[in-house]
Motif scaffolding. Structure first.
Motif, PDB file in Angstrom:
ATOM      1  N   ARG A 151       0.793  -1.234   0.000  1.00  0.00           N
ATOM      2  CA  ARG A 151       0.000   0.000   0.000  1.00  0.00           C
ATOM      3  C   ARG A 151       0.820   1.276   0.000  1.00  0.00           C
ATOM      4  NH1 ARG A 151      -3.942   0.013   4.892  1.00  0.00           N
ATOM      5  NH2 ARG A 151      -4.598   1.923   3.834  1.00  0.00           N
ATOM      6  N   HIS A 152       2.067   1.210   0.431  1.00  0.00           N
ATOM      7  CA  HIS A 152       2.845   2.427   0.626  1.00  0.00           C
ATOM      8  C   HIS A 152       4.208   2.296  -0.045  1.00  0.00           C
ATOM      9  CE1 HIS A 152      -0.053   3.717   3.713  1.00  0.00           C
ATOM     10  NE2 HIS A 152      -0.040   2.453   4.106  1.00  0.00           N
ATOM     11  N   SER A 153       4.837   3.447  -0.303  1.00  0.00           N
ATOM     12  CA  SER A 153       6.170   3.421  -0.895  1.00  0.00           C
ATOM     13  C   SER A 153       6.977   4.612  -0.403  1.00  0.00           C
ATOM     14  CB  SER A 153       6.096   3.449  -2.426  1.00  0.00           C
ATOM     15  OG  SER A 153       5.525   4.660  -2.892  1.00  0.00           O
ATOM     16  N   LEU A 169       8.783   6.033   3.380  1.00  0.00           N
ATOM     17  CA  LEU A 169       7.850   4.923   3.544  1.00  0.00           C
ATOM     18  C   LEU A 169       7.207   4.956   4.929  1.00  0.00           C
ATOM     19  CD1 LEU A 169       6.563   2.238   2.685  1.00  0.00           C
ATOM     20  CD2 LEU A 169       8.692   1.097   3.379  1.00  0.00           C
ATOM     21  N   SER A 176       4.675   7.717   5.050  1.00  0.00           N
ATOM     22  CA  SER A 176       3.453   7.350   4.336  1.00  0.00           C
ATOM     23  C   SER A 176       2.599   6.403   5.168  1.00  0.00           C
ATOM     24  CB  SER A 176       3.815   6.701   2.994  1.00  0.00           C
ATOM     25  OG  SER A 176       2.653   6.342   2.272  1.00  0.00           O
ATOM     26  N   ARG A 177       3.230   5.422   5.803  1.00  0.00           N
ATOM     27  CA  ARG A 177       2.485   4.481   6.644  1.00  0.00           C
ATOM     28  C   ARG A 177       1.836   5.188   7.841  1.00  0.00           C
ATOM     29  NH1 ARG A 177       6.405  -0.841   7.263  1.00  0.00           N
ATOM     30  NH2 ARG A 177       5.785  -1.900   5.335  1.00  0.00           N
ATOM     31  N   PRO A 224      -0.382   9.986   0.752  1.00  0.00           N
ATOM     32  CA  PRO A 224      -0.557   8.733   0.020  1.00  0.00           C
ATOM     33  C   PRO A 224       0.323   8.713  -1.212  1.00  0.00           C
ATOM     34  CG  PRO A 224      -2.692   9.661   0.653  1.00  0.00           C
ATOM     35  CD  PRO A 224      -1.652  10.705   0.962  1.00  0.00           C
ATOM     36  N   ALA A 225       0.761   7.556  -1.625  1.00  0.00           N
ATOM     37  CA  ALA A 225       1.741   7.440  -2.700  1.00  0.00           C
ATOM     38  C   ALA A 225       1.323   8.142  -3.958  1.00  0.00           C
ATOM     39  CB  ALA A 225       2.024   5.967  -2.992  1.00  0.00           C
TER      40      ALA A 225
END
Length: 373
Positions: free
Chosen positions: A74-76, A134, A137-138, A367-368
């Motif tokens: 879901r994330h990067s 990352l 983002s999480r 969000p990515a």
């Protein structure tokens, strides 16, 4: 941005009570949190300079950087490594380091564990910065907040003049119309270098002025050099002697603060710097990432050293993590993208002599898909 407080070279950034990077349980601090299984994508990207850039012993026309992307379902997160040219840390070397550590990286180490898994350098910098983004983002939080810092402020940055004739460099100083701080690249020819600085000072009597020797001088040249620089109102002399000759500066009394760059790569280099340098120039490519960069800034303060953040030539993706570190620094030199024929978007902003990196550039906890558009 009228709402942003500016930090200028020589100013100490203001910190609110209780502000600081910690490693307390529940705080992301230096170490970070376990990432879980990840996939790593490695890409090399050429960055062409708008025109050749000359320093002592080198002329740069382009650089090749390595971009690491770490992702889960879901994330990067992304990080850019430019390497350390004088140590042979080029794109090929960085890619080899990344492949050697691929399995360990994709297992999702903490940033503190990464410091043990990989040596300092551009490859680890790219991974470390990717882990920070990352994690942001999480968490849905910006990197500066994960690091325990106050909300970021725009930073007054130096703008660098590559070595050329005095006339060309003076015109370059005039062309930097919005610059409030200028750094001058020298080549080790004392007479010519002082002529360059005098011409620049005459063209721009209003700016803060620093010079970078890039290892080009000998100890025997320093008295004449420092006296001439002092006459021109220069406020910083960076790395005058070659890496490995730092001991020759022990006890040297300079009227101008001396910063260590090539001589001071990582955290372990700082204790011997006391008595040789006044300021440490931290670069994320040298020390291996924002995690160690923040640790170096704290240790430098503890040792009574001033703190500077610098950069190798790189895009805004490389400047954004350094901008976070810059919130802890006295002197900021983050002008790398200004040398490029084309920067990536979104990009950091340069306005009125200052640099600003917004949350859309890197590490904003977005969000990515939002962070990349």
């Amino acid at each position: 941005r009228d709402d942003i407080v500016l930090i200028r070279p020589g100013d100490r950034p203001r910190k609110p009570p209780g502000d600081g990077v910690t490693d307390e349980p529940g705080n992301h601090g230096h170490g970070g949190i376990l990432m879980g299984a990840l996939t790593m994508r490695i890409a090399t990207e050429p960055l062409r300079l708008a025109k050749p850039f000359r320093i002592s012993g080198y002329v740069f026309e382009s650089v090749e950087v390595v971009v690491v992307t770490l992702a889960d379902a879901r994330h990067s997160g992304r990080g850019e490594g430019g390497g350390v040219y004088y140590l042979g840390d080029d794109a090929a070397h960085m890619c080899a380091e990344l492949e050697r550590a691929r399995a360990a990286i994709e297992s999702g180490p903490t940033r503190e564990a990464l410091r043990e898994l990989m040596p300092a350098g551009g490859a680890r910098n790219a991974v470390d910065c990717a882990l920070w983004e990352l994690e942001a983002s999480r968490a849905g939080l910006p990197v500066w907040q994960l690091a325990g810092l106050a909300a970021p402020q725009a930073l007054r940055t130096t703008f660098t003049l590559g070595a050329d004739t005095p006339e060309v460099m003076a015109q370059g100083a005039r062309d930097y119309g919005e610059a409030r701080s200028i750094k001058v690249k020298l080549t080790g020819d004392t007479a010519l270098d002082l002529a360059r600085v005098r011409a620049i000072r005459a063209a721009r009597p209003d700016v803060w002025l620093g010079v970078d020797g890039n290892q080009g001088f000998s100890r025997a040249q320093l008295d004449e050099l420092v006296a001439g620089l002092q006459d021109c109102g220069v406020s910083l002399l960076e790395q005058p002697l070659a890496r490995g000759r730092e001991a020759e500066l022990q006890g040297y009394r300079s009227a101008i603060p001396i910063a260590g760059d090539e001589s001071l790569l990582t955290l372990e280099d700082l204790p011997p710097a006391v008595g040789r340098f006044d300021i440490v120039n931290i670069k994320l490519d040298k020390c291996g990432g924002l995690t160690e960069g923040l640790m170096m800034a704290a240790q430098a303060r503890h040792l009574g050293l001033g703190v500077m953040v610098g950069n190798m030539v790189g895009s805004s993706l490389a400047m954004a993590p350094a901008f976070v570190l810059g919130q802890r620094c006295d002197i900021v030199d983050l002008d790398g993208p200004t040398f490029l024929a084309k920067d990536r978007a979104p990009s950091v902003e340069y306005r009125d002599g200052n640099v600003w990196s917004g949350p859309e550039v890197w590490g904003g906890g977005l969000p990515a898909r939002t962070a990349r558009n």
